[in-house]
Design an enzyme around this catalytic site. Structure first.
Site, PDB file in Angstrom:
ATOM      1  N   ASN A  22      15.784 109.310  78.570  1.00 47.94           N
ATOM      2  CA  ASN A  22      16.833 109.791  77.662  1.00 47.94           C
ATOM      3  C   ASN A  22      18.083 108.924  77.868  1.00 47.94           C
ATOM      4  O   ASN A  22      18.658 108.905  78.955  1.00 47.94           O
ATOM      5  CB  ASN A  22      17.107 111.261  77.996  1.00 47.94           C
ATOM      6  CG  ASN A  22      18.128 111.860  77.069  1.00 47.94           C
ATOM      7  OD1 ASN A  22      19.121 111.229  76.771  1.00 47.94           O
ATOM      8  ND2 ASN A  22      17.892 113.074  76.620  1.00 47.94           N
ATOM      9  N   HIS A  25      23.330 109.213  77.690  1.00 50.44           N
ATOM     10  CA  HIS A  25      24.562 109.057  78.471  1.00 50.44           C
ATOM     11  C   HIS A  25      25.039 107.616  78.576  1.00 50.44           C
ATOM     12  O   HIS A  25      26.164 107.375  79.002  1.00 50.44           O
ATOM     13  CB  HIS A  25      24.432 109.767  79.810  1.00 50.44           C
ATOM     14  CG  HIS A  25      24.281 111.246  79.581  1.00 50.44           C
ATOM     15  ND1 HIS A  25      25.229 111.972  78.894  1.00 50.44           N
ATOM     16  CD2 HIS A  25      23.265 112.102  79.839  1.00 50.44           C
ATOM     17  CE1 HIS A  25      24.809 113.223  78.773  1.00 50.44           C
ATOM     18  NE2 HIS A  25      23.623 113.327  79.331  1.00 50.44           N
ATOM     19  N   HIS A  58      19.181 112.395  71.814  1.00 48.29           N
ATOM     20  CA  HIS A  58      19.580 113.662  71.200  1.00 48.29           C
ATOM     21  C   HIS A  58      20.752 113.393  70.260  1.00 48.29           C
ATOM     22  O   HIS A  58      21.835 113.027  70.721  1.00 48.29           O
ATOM     23  CB  HIS A  58      19.992 114.636  72.319  1.00 48.29           C
ATOM     24  CG  HIS A  58      20.315 116.020  71.861  1.00 48.29           C
ATOM     25  ND1 HIS A  58      20.561 117.046  72.746  1.00 48.29           N
ATOM     26  CD2 HIS A  58      20.437 116.568  70.632  1.00 48.29           C
ATOM     27  CE1 HIS A  58      20.822 118.152  72.070  1.00 48.29           C
ATOM     28  NE2 HIS A  58      20.766 117.888  70.782  1.00 48.29           N
ATOM     29  N   ARG A  60      23.391 114.927  68.568  1.00 59.58           N
ATOM     30  CA  ARG A  60      24.044 116.242  68.544  1.00 59.58           C
ATOM     31  C   ARG A  60      24.907 116.369  67.302  1.00 59.58           C
ATOM     32  O   ARG A  60      25.380 115.375  66.746  1.00 59.58           O
ATOM     33  CB  ARG A  60      24.898 116.431  69.801  1.00 59.58           C
ATOM     34  CG  ARG A  60      24.054 116.564  71.066  1.00 59.58           C
ATOM     35  CD  ARG A  60      24.925 116.957  72.247  1.00 59.58           C
ATOM     36  NE  ARG A  60      25.279 118.357  72.178  1.00 59.58           N
ATOM     37  CZ  ARG A  60      24.776 119.319  72.943  1.00 59.58           C
ATOM     38  NH1 ARG A  60      23.888 119.039  73.863  1.00 59.58           N
ATOM     39  NH2 ARG A  60      25.168 120.566  72.801  1.00 59.58           N
ATOM     40  N   ARG A  64      28.524 113.481  70.043  1.00 62.93           N
ATOM     41  CA  ARG A  64      29.299 113.145  71.242  1.00 62.93           C
ATOM     42  C   ARG A  64      28.720 111.938  71.977  1.00 62.93           C
ATOM     43  O   ARG A  64      29.405 111.284  72.725  1.00 62.93           O
ATOM     44  CB  ARG A  64      29.395 114.340  72.186  1.00 62.93           C
ATOM     45  CG  ARG A  64      28.080 114.702  72.836  1.00 62.93           C
ATOM     46  CD  ARG A  64      28.253 115.827  73.820  1.00 62.93           C
ATOM     47  NE  ARG A  64      28.536 117.078  73.160  1.00 62.93           N
ATOM     48  CZ  ARG A  64      28.334 118.276  73.730  1.00 62.93           C
ATOM     49  NH1 ARG A  64      27.873 118.342  74.961  1.00 62.93           N
ATOM     50  NH2 ARG A  64      28.586 119.377  73.077  1.00 62.93           N
ATOM     51  N   GLU A  85      15.556 114.311  69.876  1.00 65.10           N
ATOM     52  CA  GLU A  85      15.902 115.707  70.159  1.00 65.10           C
ATOM     53  C   GLU A  85      16.881 116.167  69.086  1.00 65.10           C
ATOM     54  O   GLU A  85      17.864 115.467  68.796  1.00 65.10           O
ATOM     55  CB  GLU A  85      16.564 115.824  71.535  1.00 65.10           C
ATOM     56  CG  GLU A  85      15.605 115.538  72.666  1.00 65.10           C
ATOM     57  CD  GLU A  85      16.303 115.618  74.005  1.00 65.10           C
ATOM     58  OE1 GLU A  85      17.498 115.943  74.072  1.00 65.10           O
ATOM     59  OE2 GLU A  85      15.649 115.334  75.006  1.00 65.10           O
ATOM     60  N   THR A 116      21.958 120.846  77.100  1.00 70.16           N
ATOM     61  CA  THR A 116      21.098 121.887  76.543  1.00 70.16           C
ATOM     62  C   THR A 116      20.805 122.895  77.644  1.00 70.16           C
ATOM     63  O   THR A 116      20.030 122.626  78.552  1.00 70.16           O
ATOM     64  CB  THR A 116      19.797 121.259  76.000  1.00 70.16           C
ATOM     65  OG1 THR A 116      20.160 120.109  75.231  1.00 70.16           O
ATOM     66  CG2 THR A 116      19.044 122.228  75.134  1.00 70.16           C
ATOM     67  N   GLU A 166       7.871 121.291  75.376  1.00 68.20           N
ATOM     68  CA  GLU A 166       8.522 120.697  76.543  1.00 68.20           C
ATOM     69  C   GLU A 166       9.154 121.838  77.319  1.00 68.20           C
ATOM     70  O   GLU A 166      10.004 122.569  76.788  1.00 68.20           O
ATOM     71  CB  GLU A 166       9.590 119.676  76.115  1.00 68.20           C
ATOM     72  CG  GLU A 166      10.275 119.071  77.347  1.00 68.20           C
ATOM     73  CD  GLU A 166      11.118 117.842  77.039  1.00 68.20           C
ATOM     74  OE1 GLU A 166      10.763 117.079  76.118  1.00 68.20           O
ATOM     75  OE2 GLU A 166      12.117 117.654  77.738  1.00 68.20           O
ATOM     76  N   HIS A 205      14.584 118.078  82.108  1.00 69.97           N
ATOM     77  CA  HIS A 205      15.944 118.581  82.299  1.00 69.97           C
ATOM     78  C   HIS A 205      16.259 118.714  83.785  1.00 69.97           C
ATOM     79  O   HIS A 205      15.581 119.430  84.506  1.00 69.97           O
ATOM     80  CB  HIS A 205      16.207 119.929  81.627  1.00 69.97           C
ATOM     81  CG  HIS A 205      17.682 120.154  81.427  1.00 69.97           C
ATOM     82  ND1 HIS A 205      18.340 119.768  80.299  1.00 69.97           N
ATOM     83  CD2 HIS A 205      18.613 120.657  82.254  1.00 69.97           C
ATOM     84  CE1 HIS A 205      19.625 120.050  80.424  1.00 69.97           C
ATOM     85  NE2 HIS A 205      19.812 120.582  81.607  1.00 69.97           N
TER      86      HIS A 205
HETATM   87  N1  PXP Z   1      14.527 117.087  77.568  1.00 71.88           N
HETATM   88  C1  PXP Z   1      15.344 117.728  76.709  1.00 71.88           C
HETATM   89  C2  PXP Z   1      14.725 118.473  75.575  1.00 71.88           C
HETATM   90  C3  PXP Z   1      16.745 117.663  76.848  1.00 71.88           C
HETATM   91  O1  PXP Z   1      17.546 118.307  75.977  1.00 71.88           O
HETATM   92  C4  PXP Z   1      17.274 116.893  77.902  1.00 71.88           C
HETATM   93  C5  PXP Z   1      18.766 116.781  78.045  1.00 71.88           C
HETATM   94  O2  PXP Z   1      19.299 116.162  76.942  1.00 71.88           O
HETATM   95  C6  PXP Z   1      16.385 116.223  78.749  1.00 71.88           C
HETATM   96  C7  PXP Z   1      15.016 116.354  78.580  1.00 71.88           C
HETATM   97  C8  PXP Z   1      16.869 115.341  79.857  1.00 71.88           C
HETATM   98  O3  PXP Z   1      17.593 116.096  80.772  1.00 71.88           O
HETATM   99  P1  PXP Z   1      18.436 115.342  81.880  1.00 71.88           P
HETATM  100  O4  PXP Z   1      19.466 114.533  81.169  1.00 71.88           O
HETATM  101  O5  PXP Z   1      19.016 116.455  82.682  1.00 71.88           O
HETATM  102  O6  PXP Z   1      17.482 114.474  82.654  1.00 71.88           O
END
Ligand code: PXP
Length: 254
Positions: A22, A25, A58, A60, A64, A85, A116, A166, A205
């Site tokens: 992901n 960030h 994602h 959003r 952001r 996402e 999330t 998931e 997550h």
């Molecule tokens: N999976 C989903 C569906 C998420 O919403 C997120 C966070 O955006 C992640 C995985 C990844 O989580 P993390 O950034 O905490 O590794």
């Protein structure tokens, strides 16, 4: 229903464990200064070079981190499957239909949350989600629902015909000791139940080097999606090394 994916699998009971990275960030840091550096597309290219299996982003409602234009650029720059996402809103469905990512993971979204925070209430939102799921699927997009490891939510995902669930690993990641063991067992039990019902289980997550291995060892899981920790580690060791290390830990646990 057949939940098997389009990616190579060793077998249904112990599929290859894919790593979806992901990259949200990277965009968070970029947006902090309003320019175009660091570019999440460069992160996607690095993930592809070091053997990541997919890119997760994602979009959003408040934009952001990832922006609409990033999706197109990510898709153009790498051949890795994009897992988008998205909240189950009309705006996001239209964007998904325009971009046609490999998969769409439907997540709950509240504007004020930092990330999330919980799973989607697939059971309570059945009537709202059913047309969202079918419109995405009709466009050839694989649908995943981000749910808590909870039997009622899994049943709801099955009723909705999602190909993937998931499991939200946040409770597991934030717990210690006995509580963590209980949360891990919930994920393992639900992953087994998902496969038994023909639905492909993923998890994500809050996963880190320290907590990823017990989750990666759950044989039925086909994919982990990991973001925040990898981007944080990348500040110290580089994204390439961070993804490689995560991959090694996942493989060792398998
Ligand atoms: N999976 C989903 C569906 C998420 O919403 C997120 C966070 O955006 C992640 C995985 C990844 O989580 P993390 O950034 O905490 O590794």
């Amino acid at each position: 229903m057949n939940g098997a994916g389009t990616m190579p699998q060793q077998d249904l009971l112990r599929p290859i464990l894919r790593l979806g990275v992901n990259i949200d960030h990277v965009a968070t840091i970029r947006n902090a200064r309003g320019g175009d550096h660091p570019d999440p597309v460069r992160a996607a290219e690095i993930v592809a070079q070091v053997g990541g299996d997919g890119i997760t982003a994602h979009l959003r409602e408040d934009r952001r981190h990832i922006r609409d234009e990033d999706l197109r650029r990510i898709q153009a720059a790498t051949s890795l499957p994009l897992n988008l996402e998205m909240a189950p809103t009309e705006e996001m469905v239209r964007i998904a239909l325009a971009h046609r990512p490999h998969a769409a993971c439907i997540v709950p979204e509240r504007r004020e949350e930092r990330t999330t925070e919980g799973g989607l209430d697939a059971a309570g939102l059945h009537n709202h989600l059913a047309p969202v799921v079918s419109r995405l699927q009709e466009a050839g997009i694989r649908v995943s629902l981000f749910i808590a490891p909870d039997e009622r939510q899994l049943e709801a995902a099955l009723r909705l015909g999602a190909e993937v669930v998931e499991f939200h690993t946040g409770e597991y990641a934030h717990a210690d000791g006995e509580r963590r063991a209980v949360e891990l067992k919930r994920i393992a039990d639900l992953a087994a139940l998902a496969v038994k019902n023909g639905i492909e289980p993923h998890a994500g997550h809050g996963l880190t080097y320290e907590n990823v291995q017990p989750v990666a060892a759950i044989p039925q899981l086909a994919e982990l999606n990991i973001g925040h920790y990898l981007v944080g580690e990348a500040v110290f060791v580089g994204l390439e090394a961070a993804v490689r290390r995560m991959r090694e830990l996942m493989d060792a646990a398998r």
